[in-house]
Design a protein around this motif. Sequence first.
Motif, mmCIF file in Angstrom:
data_model
loop_
_atom_site.group_PDB
_atom_site.id
_atom_site.type_symbol
_atom_site.label_atom_id
_atom_site.label_comp_id
_atom_site.label_asym_id
_atom_site.label_seq_id
_atom_site.Cartn_x
_atom_site.Cartn_y
_atom_site.Cartn_z
ATOM 1 N N SER A 117 31.510 11.671 113.228
ATOM 2 C CA SER A 117 30.876 11.075 113.648
ATOM 3 C C SER A 117 30.087 11.420 114.581
ATOM 4 O O SER A 117 29.467 9.931 115.289
ATOM 5 C CB SER A 117 31.255 9.447 112.990
ATOM 6 O OG SER A 117 31.801 9.296 112.629
ATOM 7 N N LYS A 118 29.490 12.268 115.232
ATOM 8 C CA LYS A 118 29.146 12.915 116.720
ATOM 9 C C LYS A 118 27.872 13.118 116.263
ATOM 10 O O LYS A 118 27.648 13.738 115.038
ATOM 11 C CB LYS A 118 30.081 13.560 117.540
ATOM 12 C CG LYS A 118 30.782 12.578 118.242
ATOM 13 C CD LYS A 118 31.257 12.948 119.191
ATOM 14 C CE LYS A 118 32.813 12.225 119.441
ATOM 15 N NZ LYS A 118 32.751 12.015 121.899
ATOM 16 N N ASN A 119 26.745 12.949 117.360
ATOM 17 C CA ASN A 119 25.145 13.336 117.240
ATOM 18 C C ASN A 119 25.258 14.015 118.534
ATOM 19 O O ASN A 119 24.798 14.186 119.044
ATOM 20 C CB ASN A 119 24.642 12.834 117.074
ATOM 21 C CG ASN A 119 24.328 10.992 115.908
ATOM 22 O OD1 ASN A 119 24.547 11.462 114.041
ATOM 23 N ND2 ASN A 119 24.619 10.399 115.968
ATOM 24 N N TYR A 120 24.894 15.548 117.313
ATOM 25 C CA TYR A 120 24.552 16.355 118.962
ATOM 26 C C TYR A 120 22.947 17.319 119.124
ATOM 27 O O TYR A 120 22.569 17.214 118.305
ATOM 28 C CB TYR A 120 26.048 18.085 118.308
ATOM 29 C CG TYR A 120 26.953 17.344 118.559
ATOM 30 C CD1 TYR A 120 27.582 17.667 119.452
ATOM 31 C CD2 TYR A 120 27.553 17.253 117.235
ATOM 32 C CE1 TYR A 120 28.975 16.935 119.823
ATOM 33 C CE2 TYR A 120 28.789 16.546 117.059
ATOM 34 C CZ TYR A 120 29.394 16.536 118.768
ATOM 35 O OH TYR A 120 31.151 16.518 118.718
ATOM 36 N N GLN A 121 22.531 17.499 119.914
ATOM 37 C CA GLN A 121 20.997 17.297 120.393
ATOM 38 C C GLN A 121 21.266 18.805 121.170
ATOM 39 O O GLN A 121 21.575 19.049 122.022
ATOM 40 C CB GLN A 121 20.077 16.663 121.127
ATOM 41 C CG GLN A 121 18.948 16.945 120.545
ATOM 42 C CD GLN A 121 18.255 15.856 121.722
ATOM 43 O OE1 GLN A 121 18.617 14.549 121.918
ATOM 44 N NE2 GLN A 121 16.677 15.460 120.907
ATOM 45 N N LEU A 122 20.388 20.154 121.054
ATOM 46 C CA LEU A 122 19.823 20.542 121.710
ATOM 47 C C LEU A 122 19.266 20.227 123.056
ATOM 48 O O LEU A 122 18.537 19.511 122.887
ATOM 49 C CB LEU A 122 18.787 21.671 121.389
ATOM 50 C CG LEU A 122 19.186 22.989 119.808
ATOM 51 C CD1 LEU A 122 18.253 23.642 119.945
ATOM 52 C CD2 LEU A 122 20.229 23.144 120.227
#
Length: 176
Positions: A117-122
């Motif tokens: 349920s985590k959102n990651y981004q560069l």
Amino acid sequence: MKLYMLALALPLLTACMSMKNVKELPPELVYQPPVSGATATIMGKMEPRHTALVGDRIAYIIDIDGKRVPKERKQEYSATWDNVYPLTTGEHTVTVTYRMAGHYTKPTKLTFNAEASKNYQLDFVTDIGTAWLSKDSYADIWIKDKATGQPVTEVVRTTPPPAPRTISYPIIINNR
């Protein structure tokens, strides 16, 4: 007669020349999102151009766990920067790179542990395309937790490929 045959053959020849030899990757080499289970997401990042004469700065994902991310047939991978890719929980390795107009860097790998349920981004910091006479020498790229802004990987430095390379600056004309 030769001119007549040439006139008949010309459309056929030009049609064959305009068709690029584009082959689709086999499905087993293209990233497939998870079907079920706990998931996380990851996406690239774009910073809008800082002047009207150069392009946007983009860090984008090329592949996930050794499999190419899907894209439209004629689309460049940098155009997929805003695609959100679902991931299974656990360790993943993504291949990423940076582009700004005619400037780009060599692909590099980042490994991280995706939590449910985590959102990651560069995210990135660079001197490429930041000023007219910048050194254009590096892009530091990492992955962050999108909600907290905290990094979840180490910073990896990637550099442009060795010369010779052609650098272009697109000119954007707004006819308002």
